[in-house]
Write an enzyme that holds these catalytic residues in place. Structure first.
Site, short mmCIF file in Angstrom:
data_model
loop_
_atom_site.label_atom_id
_atom_site.label_comp_id
_atom_site.label_asym_id
_atom_site.label_seq_id
_atom_site.Cartn_x
_atom_site.Cartn_y
_atom_site.Cartn_z
N ARG A 126 0.86 -1.20 0.00
CA ARG A 126 0.00 0.00 0.00
C ARG A 126 0.89 1.24 0.00
O ARG A 126 2.12 1.15 0.06
CB ARG A 126 -0.93 0.01 1.20
CG ARG A 126 -0.23 0.25 2.52
CD ARG A 126 -1.23 0.42 3.64
NE ARG A 126 -0.65 1.17 4.75
CZ ARG A 126 -1.30 1.51 5.84
NH1 ARG A 126 -2.57 1.16 6.01
NH2 ARG A 126 -0.72 2.20 6.81
N TYR A 129 10.23 6.26 16.05
CA TYR A 129 10.18 6.36 14.59
C TYR A 129 11.30 7.30 14.11
O TYR A 129 12.05 6.98 13.17
CB TYR A 129 8.80 6.89 14.17
CG TYR A 129 8.64 7.11 12.68
CD1 TYR A 129 8.41 6.05 11.81
CD2 TYR A 129 8.73 8.40 12.14
CE1 TYR A 129 8.27 6.26 10.44
CE2 TYR A 129 8.58 8.62 10.78
CZ TYR A 129 8.35 7.55 9.94
OH TYR A 129 8.22 7.77 8.58
N SER A 157 13.01 9.72 6.44
CA SER A 157 11.91 10.67 6.66
C SER A 157 12.51 11.96 7.20
O SER A 157 13.57 11.94 7.85
CB SER A 157 10.93 10.10 7.69
OG SER A 157 10.04 11.10 8.14
#
Ligand SMILES: NC(=O)c1ccc[n+]([C@@H]2O[C@H](COP(=O)([O-])OP(=O)(O)OC[C@H]3O[C@@H](n4cnc5c(N)ncnc54)[C@H](O)[C@@H]3O)[C@@H](O)[C@H]2O)c1
Length: 264
Positions: A32, A171, A157
């Site tokens: 996804r 994270y 990120s």
């Protein structure tokens, strides 16, 4: 070819430097979101693509790409499991003859506050994001080193570059760790013609962002100078670029895709 079409340095004509025709790629977390967009982008650029994910939804994604005429295969994989990762990667090289491009994209995204992260949640996020990327770099790195070249692209990120209330410390730590891993593998593999680079997006439209309420989405977009979220196609385009001959002299780099949120 006419003389005018030959570049002065004798290399390939520029448009040919962006094609991946005849290449094969392995994309983790392709069930996804950005992984799905990356797999589709690589397929559109001419690659055969192995789509790997722990979620069985990856089978429907691969079937959709096949229905568009692309050569791809779905593989169930938990990136935390090194032996399973090796076996799945070997299955992909068996299907396509080899792998030229590895994209370590699978991730567990959590936005828990620092004060509430349990030891179990810390370990889970680090295991998927950082250990899984380490396994992916090492397994693909061995294969590409033996073949004398190839590309590894890791999804980091902006959370790994500057703090944000929207992402958990675990994270963020995992995504910063991916930048360090990228440079370590880039240095190790450069003499073998293998480049290793990272992409660091800020908010990109995806199922993760769809789950946020309107107020939170507005606040996130307002913090981005371009006043919008990124698109999966833009991340896919960056992956195709880093995988292509055009990026052959780039390694150990981080490509920022953040709408101007972090300028450096
Ligand atoms: N969407 C964003 O705004 C954004 C921003 C910055 C960075 N990123 C990074 O981009 C990548 C993709 O993000 P996304 O938004 O598509 O995330 P997502 O959560 O929508 O998709 C992640 C995919 O990884 C798979 N996955 C999770 N654990 C796995 C495991 N153990 N083994 C194999 N597969 C596993 C999931 O099943 C899922 O298909 C991630 O690395 C993420 O950190 C995303």
């Amino acid at each position: 070819m006419t003389a005018a079409a030959v570049p002065r340095d004798g290399g390939a004509p520029l448009p040919d430097m962006f094609t991946l025709r005849g290449r094969a790629a392995f994309v983790t977390g392709a069930g996804r979101g950005l992984g799905e967009a990356i797999a589709q982008g690589l397929a559109e650029a001419g690659c055969s693509v192995a789509l790997a994910d722990v979620d069985p939804a990856v089978e429907a994604v691969a079937a959709r790409l096949q229905s568009l005429g692309h050569r791809c295969t779905a593989l169930r994989l938990d990136v935390r499991d090194e032996a399973a990762f090796e076996a799945t990667f070997a299955a992909a090289t068996g299907s396509f003859g080899c792998i030229d491009i590895m994209v370590n994209n699978a991730a567990a995204t959590r936005s828990t506050s620092i004060w509430s992260i349990s030891a179990g949640e810390w370990d889970e996020v680090l295991a998927v994001n950082l250990r899984g990327t380490f396994f992916g770099c090492r397994i693909a790195g061995r294969h590409l080193r033996e073949r004398g070249g190839g590309r590894i692209i890791n999804l980091s990120s902006i959370a790994g570059q500057q703090p944000s209330a929207a992402s958990g410390a675990h994270y963020a730590a995992s995504k910063a760790g991916i930048l360090a891993l990228t440079r370590s593998f880039a240095a190790e593999l450069a003499p073998h013609g293998v480049t290793v680079n990272a992409i660091a997006p800020s908010a990109v439209n995806s199922p993760l962002l769809d789950a946020l309420d309107d107020e939170r989405r507005r606040a996130l977009a307002a913090a981005i100078p371009l006043r919008r979220f990124g698109e999966g196609r833009e991340v896919a385009a960056a992956v195709v670029y880093l995988a292509s001959p055009a990026a052959g002299f780039t390694t150990g780099a981080t490509l920022d895709l953040n709408g101007g949120r972090l300028m450096r």
